[in-house]
Design an enzyme around this catalytic site. Structure first.
Site, PDB file in Angstrom:
ATOM      1  N   SER A   9      -9.901 -63.878 148.918  1.00  0.00           N
ATOM      2  CA  SER A   9     -11.310 -63.841 149.419  1.00  0.00           C
ATOM      3  C   SER A   9     -11.883 -62.447 149.305  1.00  0.00           C
ATOM      4  O   SER A   9     -11.319 -61.541 150.129  1.00  0.00           O
ATOM      5  CB  SER A   9     -11.644 -64.456 150.583  1.00  0.00           C
ATOM      6  OG  SER A   9     -12.929 -64.118 151.181  1.00  0.00           O
ATOM      7  N   HIS A  33     -12.244 -65.796 144.974  1.00  0.00           N
ATOM      8  CA  HIS A  33     -12.934 -66.648 145.983  1.00  0.00           C
ATOM      9  C   HIS A  33     -14.199 -65.619 146.375  1.00  0.00           C
ATOM     10  O   HIS A  33     -13.953 -64.555 146.946  1.00  0.00           O
ATOM     11  CB  HIS A  33     -12.045 -67.009 147.173  1.00  0.00           C
ATOM     12  CG  HIS A  33     -12.639 -67.959 148.181  1.00  0.00           C
ATOM     13  ND1 HIS A  33     -12.752 -69.256 148.191  1.00  0.00           N
ATOM     14  CD2 HIS A  33     -13.421 -67.561 149.233  1.00  0.00           C
ATOM     15  CE1 HIS A  33     -13.477 -69.719 149.222  1.00  0.00           C
ATOM     16  NE2 HIS A  33     -13.866 -68.627 149.849  1.00  0.00           N
ATOM     17  N   ASP A  35     -17.371 -65.581 148.924  1.00  0.00           N
ATOM     18  CA  ASP A  35     -18.175 -66.159 150.025  1.00  0.00           C
ATOM     19  C   ASP A  35     -19.583 -66.206 150.007  1.00  0.00           C
ATOM     20  O   ASP A  35     -20.035 -64.731 150.219  1.00  0.00           O
ATOM     21  CB  ASP A  35     -17.536 -65.804 151.364  1.00  0.00           C
ATOM     22  CG  ASP A  35     -15.998 -66.438 151.391  1.00  0.00           C
ATOM     23  OD1 ASP A  35     -15.954 -67.494 151.677  1.00  0.00           O
ATOM     24  OD2 ASP A  35     -14.947 -65.526 151.319  1.00  0.00           O
ATOM     25  N   MET A  37     -22.920 -66.415 151.772  1.00  0.00           N
ATOM     26  CA  MET A  37     -23.411 -66.740 153.225  1.00  0.00           C
ATOM     27  C   MET A  37     -24.985 -66.068 153.455  1.00  0.00           C
ATOM     28  O   MET A  37     -25.203 -65.148 152.820  1.00  0.00           O
ATOM     29  CB  MET A  37     -22.617 -65.901 154.433  1.00  0.00           C
ATOM     30  CG  MET A  37     -21.133 -66.256 154.335  1.00  0.00           C
ATOM     31  SD  MET A  37     -20.251 -65.388 155.576  1.00  0.00           S
ATOM     32  CE  MET A  37     -18.604 -65.493 155.148  1.00  0.00           C
ATOM     33  N   HIS A  66     -17.544 -70.235 147.251  1.00  0.00           N
ATOM     34  CA  HIS A  66     -17.579 -70.907 148.551  1.00  0.00           C
ATOM     35  C   HIS A  66     -19.221 -70.724 149.251  1.00  0.00           C
ATOM     36  O   HIS A  66     -19.491 -69.612 149.730  1.00  0.00           O
ATOM     37  CB  HIS A  66     -16.644 -70.688 149.431  1.00  0.00           C
ATOM     38  CG  HIS A  66     -16.528 -71.087 150.761  1.00  0.00           C
ATOM     39  ND1 HIS A  66     -16.016 -70.524 151.918  1.00  0.00           N
ATOM     40  CD2 HIS A  66     -17.284 -72.269 151.327  1.00  0.00           C
ATOM     41  CE1 HIS A  66     -16.028 -71.476 152.865  1.00  0.00           C
ATOM     42  NE2 HIS A  66     -16.988 -72.372 152.631  1.00  0.00           N
ATOM     43  N   MET A  68     -21.863 -71.086 151.943  1.00  0.00           N
ATOM     44  CA  MET A  68     -22.088 -71.273 153.339  1.00  0.00           C
ATOM     45  C   MET A  68     -23.498 -71.115 153.362  1.00  0.00           C
ATOM     46  O   MET A  68     -24.036 -70.004 154.175  1.00  0.00           O
ATOM     47  CB  MET A  68     -21.297 -70.525 154.244  1.00  0.00           C
ATOM     48  CG  MET A  68     -19.823 -70.721 154.190  1.00  0.00           C
ATOM     49  SD  MET A  68     -18.664 -69.421 154.653  1.00  0.00           S
ATOM     50  CE  MET A  68     -18.241 -68.832 152.903  1.00  0.00           C
ATOM     51  N   MET A 137     -11.928 -76.184 156.145  1.00  0.00           N
ATOM     52  CA  MET A 137     -11.828 -74.903 156.922  1.00  0.00           C
ATOM     53  C   MET A 137     -10.967 -75.015 157.931  1.00  0.00           C
ATOM     54  O   MET A 137     -10.921 -75.853 158.675  1.00  0.00           O
ATOM     55  CB  MET A 137     -13.392 -74.735 157.234  1.00  0.00           C
ATOM     56  CG  MET A 137     -14.162 -74.388 156.256  1.00  0.00           C
ATOM     57  SD  MET A 137     -13.921 -72.954 155.031  1.00  0.00           S
ATOM     58  CE  MET A 137     -13.844 -71.565 156.231  1.00  0.00           C
ATOM     59  N   ASP A 173      -9.043 -72.676 154.006  1.00  0.00           N
ATOM     60  CA  ASP A 173      -9.585 -71.364 153.985  1.00  0.00           C
ATOM     61  C   ASP A 173      -9.787 -70.862 155.489  1.00  0.00           C
ATOM     62  O   ASP A 173     -10.438 -71.457 156.191  1.00  0.00           O
ATOM     63  CB  ASP A 173     -10.987 -71.286 153.115  1.00  0.00           C
ATOM     64  CG  ASP A 173     -11.764 -69.981 153.347  1.00  0.00           C
ATOM     65  OD1 ASP A 173     -11.458 -69.084 153.730  1.00  0.00           O
ATOM     66  OD2 ASP A 173     -13.025 -70.028 152.762  1.00  0.00           O
TER      67      ASP A 173
HETATM   68  C1  DX5 Z   1     -14.712 -67.216 156.130  1.00  0.00           C
HETATM   69  C2  DX5 Z   1     -14.477 -67.233 154.826  1.00  0.00           C
HETATM   70  C3  DX5 Z   1     -13.210 -67.057 154.103  1.00  0.00           C
HETATM   71  C4  DX5 Z   1     -12.717 -65.684 154.663  1.00  0.00           C
HETATM   72  C5  DX5 Z   1     -11.276 -66.087 155.077  1.00  0.00           C
HETATM   73  O1  DX5 Z   1     -16.007 -68.122 156.483  1.00  0.00           O
HETATM   74  O2  DX5 Z   1     -14.860 -68.664 154.146  1.00  0.00           O
HETATM   75  O3  DX5 Z   1     -13.143 -67.110 152.728  1.00  0.00           O
HETATM   76  O4  DX5 Z   1     -13.007 -64.661 153.715  1.00  0.00           O
HETATM   77  O5  DX5 Z   1     -10.874 -64.725 155.478  1.00  0.00           O
HETATM   78  P1  DX5 Z   1      -9.411 -64.564 156.207  1.00  0.00           P
HETATM   79  O6  DX5 Z   1      -8.228 -65.137 155.300  1.00  0.00           O
HETATM   80  O7  DX5 Z   1      -9.215 -63.318 156.714  1.00  0.00           O
HETATM   81  O8  DX5 Z   1      -9.306 -65.789 157.357  1.00  0.00           O
HETATM   82 ZN    ZN Z   2     -14.520 -68.818 151.967  1.00  0.00          ZN
END
Ligand code: DX5
Ligand code: ZN
Length: 220
Positions: A9, A33, A35, A37, A66, A68, A137, A173
């Protein structure tokens, strides 16, 4: 059991050098990956379509988006249309998850559906044939570097059992690290997202290899 895949990620990477940060793991990782948001579905804000469009050009790895975000029904197909290899929406935010999964596939991407830690898998078991991946998750979505939630492991096992012989990948994740990845693999996960465990390591590429070795050892 599906082949072990590692999806670093970039949330934990240097956002001023995202192309180079992906290149640093391109020899050993399976996916990048990303993210997305929106500051509404989760309290944090990261990036959106224009940045993903640039990353797709810069990345030698297929991109695992991903989302969110609120209203994935509106936005998720656009990430697929841009060329993301996999697009995952949160079922808690989706208005019509079956239609949405079909649209993502129609745009040429793998369709993923994510469950927050407190969202049960049972109501969604009949949707599994519409999906290419289920994301369970293992932290509350929104931030990197949080502590892995062991309380989610029984759900991961139930998700694996529900998938059975279907060709649906099971992704985890959140808090995935050398300390926790074996627990995830034992419970049935085959796609592992890791942010801080990869990008806080001195050698991110080697960190990916190490995670893969640990998960593969469990599968043997
Ligand atoms: C959190 C993200 C993850 C995040 C995970 O909401 O979806 O992908 O980057 O980070 P770590 O591996 O540090 O928990
Ligand atoms: Zn993620």
């Amino acid at each position: 059991m599906g082949r072990v895949q590692i999806s670093p990620s970039i949330l934990s990477a240097d956002f001023a050098r995202l192309g180079e940060e992906i290149a640093a793991v391109s020899d050993t990782a399976d996916w990048a990956h990303v993210d997305v948001m929106d500051g509404h579905f989760v309290p944090n804000l990261t990036l959106g379509l224009p940045v993903v469009e640039s990353l797709l050009k810069a990345s030698a790895l297929p991109v695992d988006c991903h989302l969110m975000i609120e209203d994935p029904d509106r936005w998720a197909p656009q990430y697929a249309e841009l060329g993301a290899g996999s697009v995952t929406f949160h079922v808690e935010a989706a208005h019509a998850p079956i239609r949405l999964a079909r649209e993502i596939r129609h745009q040429g991407a793998r369709a993923g559906m994510a469950l927050k830690p407190a969202t049960p898998v049972e109501p969604y078991v009949d949707l599994l044939p519409e999906l290419d991946m289920l994301l369970v998750m293992t932290v509350e979505p929104g931030f990197g570097g949080q502590k892995f939630l062991d309380v989610v492991l029984p759900k991961l096992r139930r998700a694996k059992a529900a998938i059975g012989d279907l060709d649906v990948w099971l992704q985890v994740d959140g808090g995935v690290s050398p300390e926790t990845i074996e627990r995830c693999a034992e419970a049935g996960a085959d796609v592992f997202v890791a942010g801080s465990a990869v990008y806080s390591a001195a050698d991110p590429s080697r960190a990916v290899e190490h995670l893969r070795e640990l998960a593969e050892r469990v599968q043997q």
